[in-house]
Design a protein around this motif. Structure first.
Motif, short mmCIF file in Angstrom:
data_model
loop_
_atom_site.label_atom_id
_atom_site.label_comp_id
_atom_site.label_asym_id
_atom_site.label_seq_id
_atom_site.Cartn_x
_atom_site.Cartn_y
_atom_site.Cartn_z
N GLU A 295 51.27 49.22 45.89
CA GLU A 295 50.35 49.74 44.87
C GLU A 295 51.12 50.20 43.63
N LYS A 296 52.21 50.91 43.85
CA LYS A 296 53.02 51.40 42.73
C LYS A 296 53.61 50.23 41.96
N LEU A 297 54.08 49.20 42.67
CA LEU A 297 54.65 48.03 42.02
C LEU A 297 53.60 47.33 41.17
N GLU A 298 52.40 47.19 41.71
CA GLU A 298 51.32 46.53 40.98
C GLU A 298 50.96 47.30 39.72
N SER A 299 50.90 48.63 39.83
CA SER A 299 50.56 49.44 38.65
C SER A 299 51.69 49.40 37.62
N MET A 300 52.93 49.33 38.09
CA MET A 300 54.05 49.25 37.14
C MET A 300 54.08 47.90 36.44
#
Length: 70
Positions: free
Chosen positions: A18-23
């Motif tokens: 999720e964090k990777l996608e948002s970044m």
């Protein structure tokens, strides 16, 4: 059948994805942070896979975990 370890590592993988996608969607994404996050994801996936490979032997062995509790 999954252990607490598998559940926790799985939830960490989901959080990191999720964090990777948002970044990736963010215009202020730092390439170093993206690279670090990718490495963390690779590490977590390797931990998950190695645990499963090691535990499959015990889970499928005759008697399963019964012998370990005696």
């Amino acid at each position: 059948m999954s252990s607490e370890y598998e559940q926790n590592v799985g939830s960490l993988i989901a959080e990191k994805l999720e964090k990777l996608e948002s970044m990736r969607n963010s215009s202020q994404a730092n390439q170093t942070e993206l690279h670090t996050l990718n490495l963390e994801l690779e590490l977590l996936e390797n931990l998950y896979d190695n645990y499963n490979l090691g535990m499959n032997y015990f889970r499928r062995a005759k008697g399963g975990r019964k012998g370990l509790r005696e």
